[in-house]
Design an enzyme around this catalytic site. Sequence first.
Site, PDB file in Angstrom:
ATOM      1  N   CYS A 189      29.810 -12.225 -48.473  1.00 27.57           N
ATOM      2  CA  CYS A 189      30.607 -11.002 -48.382  1.00 27.57           C
ATOM      3  C   CYS A 189      29.702  -9.802 -48.157  1.00 27.57           C
ATOM      4  O   CYS A 189      28.475  -9.911 -48.166  1.00 27.57           O
ATOM      5  CB  CYS A 189      31.405 -10.782 -49.665  1.00 27.57           C
ATOM      6  N   GLY A 199      32.022 -10.102 -43.295  1.00 30.12           N
ATOM      7  CA  GLY A 199      33.311 -10.612 -43.727  1.00 30.12           C
ATOM      8  C   GLY A 199      34.457 -10.018 -42.947  1.00 30.12           C
ATOM      9  O   GLY A 199      34.577  -8.797 -42.875  1.00 30.12           O
ATOM     10  N   ASN A 237      28.994 -10.731 -54.129  1.00 29.92           N
ATOM     11  CA  ASN A 237      28.643 -11.530 -52.966  1.00 29.92           C
ATOM     12  C   ASN A 237      27.817 -12.709 -53.442  1.00 29.92           C
ATOM     13  O   ASN A 237      26.768 -12.523 -54.060  1.00 29.92           O
ATOM     14  CB  ASN A 237      27.841 -10.674 -51.970  1.00 29.92           C
ATOM     15  N   GLY A 238      28.280 -13.925 -53.180  1.00 26.90           N
ATOM     16  CA  GLY A 238      27.514 -15.089 -53.585  1.00 26.90           C
ATOM     17  C   GLY A 238      28.370 -16.199 -54.131  1.00 26.90           C
ATOM     18  O   GLY A 238      29.572 -16.292 -53.848  1.00 26.90           O
ATOM     19  N   TYR A 269      20.976 -15.491 -39.521  1.00 33.02           N
ATOM     20  CA  TYR A 269      22.359 -15.410 -39.058  1.00 33.02           C
ATOM     21  C   TYR A 269      23.139 -14.204 -39.552  1.00 33.02           C
ATOM     22  O   TYR A 269      23.748 -13.492 -38.765  1.00 33.02           O
ATOM     23  CB  TYR A 269      23.078 -16.706 -39.464  1.00 33.02           C
TER      24      TYR A 269
END
Length: 683
Positions: free
Chosen positions: A37, A66, A141-142, A314
């Site tokens: 995210c 996201g 995030n994670g 990425y």
Amino acid sequence: MPAVNPRPHSYKPHKNSGIFFLKSSCQAFETRRGDMCGIVAVLLADPSAAVNQELYDSLTSLQHRGQDAAGIVTADQRRRLHLHKDNGLVRDVFKLQHMIQLIGNVGLGHVRYPTAGASSNVQEAQPFVTNIPFGICLCHNGNITNAKELSQQLATRYTVSTDSDSELLLSIYADELLRQMWGGDKEGGKDLDHSVGGLTLDVIFNACRGLMGRARGGYAALVLINGYGVLAFRDPWGIRPLCYGSRSAKQFLGTSKKDWCVASESVALECQEFDLHGDVLPGQAVFISLKGELTMQMCHNAPILAPCIFEYVYFGRPDSIIDGVSVYAARKAMGDKLAEKIRSLHDVSEIDVIVPVPETSRISALQCAIKLGVTYEEGLNKNRYIARTFIMPGQQKRKKNVRKKLNPCHGVFEDKNVMLVDDSIVRGTTSEQIVQMVRAAGAKKVFFCSASPAIRYPNVYGIDMPVQAELIAYGRDELEIAKAISADWLVYQELDDMTAAVRECNPAIEKFDTSCFNGVYVTGDVDAAYFQALKDHRSDSILSVDGGKGDDVDSFAKENSNGSSNSNNSSSSSSKGGQNGKSPPKGDLVRRVQELSIEEGDEETEDKDSNGAITDVDGVEAAKTAGQLGQARPRGRMIGAARKGAEDLVAAEELAAIDPANNPDGLRNEDMEKLRDRFSGWV
């Protein structure tokens, strides 16, 4: 007690606990989800200023992290919390009527990357909010790897309403604050109305220390403590990124007062003219008070910096700096390393043109072409309004989506030997389709190169990847993979070369999380049982209608015509939608209609209701939960007359469920008319 704005999502306190939750049982970790995210927090020095536009603009700069859902929560001077979150892109979720309600000078924002096997459930959009203690909001995030253990710890006192790790983290931090403030709860003999002291910095940081002692995995989180300030913290390995910065307060020029911003990537700060101060360190917590005072404290005894290297491959935006590393420079260096390996293995003169697979691989591909002295061309045109393919549920749906997403420029490929460069190869589905597309465009030979090594293991720290058996590199060497994707030859980046490329930009990073390449998980708690649970929940066999055998709709029709779908007698007796006077089980029909192979419409034309909620063609069951049944009808014609009775029954049930007479809080009359038009022919 601060109140949460009940629109568009309201929350109610659990009557037996200090944390509000909807009724549900704690879920085991295998059904719990963490996501890749983008998160941001902004605190303005002027209490009368509006932070909503700052958060909106920052989220748009993090949109690459996201595209599934977005949310913002703000706090005003009256200590009221204002929340809006929904499915969709930032620009679609936040309209004028929402922005004007997001008042206050401090807030959090979040964009969510969709997860395999997960419906687009708006209840799992972030931030999450709890009223007790103080009013706490969290976005994260994670992924938490010991979620099952944590759920069991909390099960006797709390309950959660979603499968999101973020809600679990919120529960843990609230629980730690309660422990610090009151030393327990009523069950422990302490009175919750009388704390042993106020909310101090020690309490805030000790609660964070307690959380890090309990939660394992990769996570970066932002917490808004209403009336006090913003807390930012990062897992003890620094797997997920988080940085912070400030700028001089516009309303207080010439003074020391500052506005503050904390975000997943530096680009979110830069676009709002914040100066980057640095990264939140592994195991560190940073607290910014409403007065703009910043305090940092280490909350873990043995932190180790091991950032996820896939951020540089990425996810990171090229203009971002993550842990002191320019993403752009790292990708250029990867291109150099890749070129060296290609030259050592193959005759470069055989390559006529190098073409990147848009978009992340462009930098590496261009540098590789320069290093090899080969012509670089943009031969694949990307439709940017299509969702990323490797996270789409079900392999057949991913395959259908590739051609909608990419289209070749025939002149680049005709009568040429083409070398394609991609950032990575996951399942190989997209790669195979692209190779076939390039051959169809006239290429004589097609070579394929990956700027990263072979992905042979799942990532469990917040990047959505399939289970190991569904990775194309699992159990195959490079020759076998080249054959599988129909390439003439294939070259992968070496792991040592990739880590060296990133380390060139910041020699201080001694270790990376490279688990998806070598199977070494830095948290040390990922075992065979974890992977088995992951496989049971996330594999394509779970996501496909026939248990992974393919989208064979004829077999479904045969099952119904024979009056038997499997060894389950109840399913057999209820097939054909009411045969022998019996109605099919509702849950079974929902699953069937939800997952049947259909001729799909374009993903970018997903339907929206009046509140902007987006559902996909697989969203029937999720829409039932969200009260948005009408928008979940699969687009296109249904295949197989044997299913007509089942379709009619489900459609009738859906229309009845959303009828205002049955649902007074449901859709407006004009929305009902639109839905009836769309359901014409079904009932």
